[in-house]
Design an enzyme around this catalytic site. Structure first.
Site, short mmCIF file in Angstrom:
data_model
loop_
_atom_site.label_atom_id
_atom_site.label_comp_id
_atom_site.label_asym_id
_atom_site.label_seq_id
_atom_site.Cartn_x
_atom_site.Cartn_y
_atom_site.Cartn_z
N SER A 5 10.71 -30.85 -24.11
CA SER A 5 9.51 -31.21 -23.35
C SER A 5 8.30 -30.62 -24.06
O SER A 5 8.44 -29.68 -24.84
CB SER A 5 9.61 -30.70 -21.91
OG SER A 5 9.95 -29.34 -21.89
N GLU A 7 4.09 -29.41 -23.74
CA GLU A 7 3.02 -28.99 -22.83
C GLU A 7 1.65 -29.21 -23.48
O GLU A 7 1.46 -28.91 -24.66
CB GLU A 7 3.22 -27.51 -22.50
CG GLU A 7 2.15 -26.96 -21.58
CD GLU A 7 2.51 -25.56 -21.09
OE1 GLU A 7 3.66 -25.32 -20.70
OE2 GLU A 7 1.61 -24.70 -21.11
N ASP A 98 -3.58 -17.17 -12.29
CA ASP A 98 -4.42 -15.97 -12.34
C ASP A 98 -5.80 -16.38 -11.87
O ASP A 98 -6.33 -17.39 -12.32
CB ASP A 98 -4.53 -15.43 -13.77
CG ASP A 98 -3.20 -14.92 -14.27
OD1 ASP A 98 -2.60 -14.08 -13.57
OD2 ASP A 98 -2.76 -15.37 -15.34
N PHE A 205 -3.78 -14.49 -27.36
CA PHE A 205 -2.94 -14.99 -26.26
C PHE A 205 -1.85 -13.99 -25.92
O PHE A 205 -1.54 -13.74 -24.76
CB PHE A 205 -2.23 -16.29 -26.68
CG PHE A 205 -3.08 -17.52 -26.58
CD1 PHE A 205 -4.36 -17.48 -26.05
CD2 PHE A 205 -2.57 -18.74 -27.02
CE1 PHE A 205 -5.13 -18.62 -25.98
CE2 PHE A 205 -3.34 -19.88 -26.95
CZ PHE A 205 -4.62 -19.82 -26.44
N HIS A 255 11.09 -26.16 -24.53
CA HIS A 255 9.76 -26.59 -24.06
C HIS A 255 8.75 -26.10 -25.09
O HIS A 255 8.67 -24.89 -25.35
CB HIS A 255 9.49 -25.96 -22.70
CG HIS A 255 8.17 -26.33 -22.10
ND1 HIS A 255 7.93 -27.55 -21.48
CD2 HIS A 255 7.00 -25.65 -22.01
CE1 HIS A 255 6.68 -27.58 -21.04
NE2 HIS A 255 6.09 -26.45 -21.36
P1 FAD Z 1 4.75 -15.03 -9.88
O1 FAD Z 1 6.12 -15.53 -10.08
O2 FAD Z 1 4.18 -15.04 -8.50
O3 FAD Z 1 4.71 -13.53 -10.45
C1 FAD Z 1 3.47 -12.90 -10.68
C2 FAD Z 1 3.66 -11.38 -10.66
O4 FAD Z 1 3.88 -10.94 -9.33
C3 FAD Z 1 4.85 -10.86 -11.47
O5 FAD Z 1 4.46 -9.63 -12.04
C4 FAD Z 1 5.94 -10.64 -10.42
O6 FAD Z 1 6.84 -9.62 -10.81
C5 FAD Z 1 5.10 -10.22 -9.22
N1 FAD Z 1 5.68 -10.60 -7.93
C6 FAD Z 1 6.24 -11.77 -7.59
N2 FAD Z 1 6.59 -11.77 -6.29
C7 FAD Z 1 6.23 -10.57 -5.80
C8 FAD Z 1 6.29 -9.96 -4.52
N3 FAD Z 1 6.81 -10.58 -3.46
N4 FAD Z 1 5.81 -8.68 -4.38
C9 FAD Z 1 5.27 -8.01 -5.44
N5 FAD Z 1 5.18 -8.55 -6.67
C10 FAD Z 1 5.64 -9.81 -6.84
N6 FAD Z 1 -1.35 -20.23 -15.78
C11 FAD Z 1 -2.31 -21.10 -15.40
O7 FAD Z 1 -3.39 -20.67 -14.92
N7 FAD Z 1 -2.15 -22.45 -15.55
C12 FAD Z 1 -1.01 -22.99 -16.04
O8 FAD Z 1 -0.89 -24.22 -16.14
C13 FAD Z 1 0.03 -22.10 -16.44
N8 FAD Z 1 1.21 -22.58 -16.91
C14 FAD Z 1 2.23 -21.71 -17.22
C15 FAD Z 1 3.46 -22.22 -17.63
C16 FAD Z 1 4.50 -21.38 -17.97
C17 FAD Z 1 5.82 -21.96 -18.40
C18 FAD Z 1 4.32 -19.96 -17.90
C19 FAD Z 1 5.42 -19.02 -18.29
C20 FAD Z 1 3.10 -19.44 -17.47
C21 FAD Z 1 2.05 -20.29 -17.12
N9 FAD Z 1 0.81 -19.81 -16.65
C22 FAD Z 1 -0.18 -20.70 -16.30
C23 FAD Z 1 0.57 -18.36 -16.56
C24 FAD Z 1 0.83 -17.84 -15.13
O9 FAD Z 1 -0.03 -18.44 -14.22
C25 FAD Z 1 0.58 -16.32 -15.14
O10 FAD Z 1 1.56 -15.68 -15.93
C26 FAD Z 1 0.48 -15.67 -13.76
O11 FAD Z 1 0.01 -14.35 -13.96
C27 FAD Z 1 1.81 -15.57 -13.02
O12 FAD Z 1 2.22 -16.76 -12.50
P2 FAD Z 1 3.73 -16.89 -11.93
O13 FAD Z 1 3.83 -18.21 -11.32
O14 FAD Z 1 4.69 -16.51 -12.96
O15 FAD Z 1 3.67 -15.75 -10.80
#
Ligand code: FAD
Length: 274
Positions: A5, A7, A98, A205, A255
């Site tokens: 895939s 991105e 973020d 990055f 990916h």
């Molecule tokens: P989560 O899974 O919610 O985790 C975030 C943090 O919170 C982690 O440190 C985790 O350990 C902690 N955490 C989770 N649940 C809890 C809880 N219940 N209590 C306490 N701590 C907790 N960013 C963008 O802005 N746009 C994009 O399109 C984008 N695409 C991405 C695609 C991929 C494949 C990846 C790997 C990252 C991407 N990101 C993108 C970056 C991502 O948004 C950031 O890394 C963001 O900081 C975390 O998102 P997440 O969904 O992994 O968060």
């Protein structure tokens, strides 16, 4: 054939969009399982994300919209998901995202797990949900074990598969997959591959997202200075070796973070037979 895939990120100008069509067309030769489009922090690129996603669908390719939730309300997330569903989108990359600096942590979603739970509750099986995985630990994690547990909980909330942050240490990926499988999940965890083409950008990055650049790669890249051709040639070899190791290790797919460029990704795929 191993599923792959690609991105992309939304472009800002009509020229950028036209150029991007050529990039996608070149990459479609590899018959991707899907192409995904990133979503800017705090939903800042939503219009661009949705329009590029629509273009990909119109080109007859499965499109996945990234979707970040932090700072959003349930009503706004529901509306946007209805829009995506109406467009014919069947795949999402569900993220916390973020917030741009200066924003408070308001909104009704705090972590990606909240979004996955919401999508499942409101939309059932309408979307295939991908989530993000961090083999080298998310930079804001309380600790490595808590991060693994948060990932497992997020998958158990209803994700169908995961894509990793990019990495250059395959051991970190294989260890991560072993650990989360032992913790009971069984969805595919697909490695995210970042081609190395520009060292300043890669260092920037990687510092932001917590991906480690091994010392030997960092030093070799620094040693090339402004010699773009040597950086590209070295980067190509490093990633080809890594992709080969991943392929031989039985990964469920690959990916590619294309950075909106086709040539580096095509060269890697051609060399390793993807
Ligand atoms: P989560 O899974 O919610 O985790 C975030 C943090 O919170 C982690 O440190 C985790 O350990 C902690 N955490 C989770 N649940 C809890 C809880 N219940 N209590 C306490 N701590 C907790 N960013 C963008 O802005 N746009 C994009 O399109 C984008 N695409 C991405 C695609 C991929 C494949 C990846 C790997 C990252 C991407 N990101 C993108 C970056 C991502 O948004 C950031 O890394 C963001 O900081 C975390 O998102 P997440 O969904 O992994 O968060």
């Amino acid at each position: 054939m191993l599923p792959i895939s690609f991105e992309f990120f939304p472009t800002k100008t009509p020229e950028g969009a036209a150029n991007q069509r050529d990039v996608r067309k070149a990459l479609y030769a590899k018959k991707p399982e899907f192409c995904s489009v990133t979503f800017g922090a705090g939903g800042s690129t939503q219009v661009g994300t949705f329009s590029m996603t629509q273009e990909i669908l119109d080109e007859g390719v499965c499109a996945a919209s990234h979707f970040s939730c932090v700072g959003a309300t349930k009503a706004s997330v529901r509306d946007q998901l209805v829009t995506l569903k109406t467009m014919g989108v069947k795949r999402l990359v569900a993220l916390r995202g973020d917030l741009p600096s200066g924003y408070g942590a308001g909104g009704e979603f705090h972590y990606a797990i909240d979004l996955v739970t919401f999508i499942r509750a409101e939309f059932g099986e309408d979307f295939h949900i991908e989530v993000a995985a961090y083999p080298e630990v998310h930079p804001q994690a309380r600790n490595a074990q808590a991060d693994l547990q948060a990932f497992v909980d997020k998958v158990n909330a209803g994700a169908h598969s995961a894509i990793t942050q990019y990495f250059f240490n395959t051991d970190a990926y294989f260890r991560f997959v072993d650990d989360v499988y032992k913790m009971g999940i069984d969805v595919p965890v697909v490695p995210g591959i970042m081609p190395i083409t520009n060292s300043a950008q890669l260092m920037r990055f990687s510092d932001m997202c917590g991906a480690e650049i091994p010392r030997w790669i960092r030093l070799r890249l620094q040693g090339f200075g402004d010699d773009a051709a040597s950086i590209k040639a070295f980067g190509h070899d490093v990633i080809v070796d890594m992709v080969d190791q991943l392929k031989n290790g039985g990964v469920p797919g690959m990916h590619f973070y294309t950075m909106n460029k086709s040539a580096p990704v095509l060269a890697i795929c051609d060399e390793v037979g993807l």
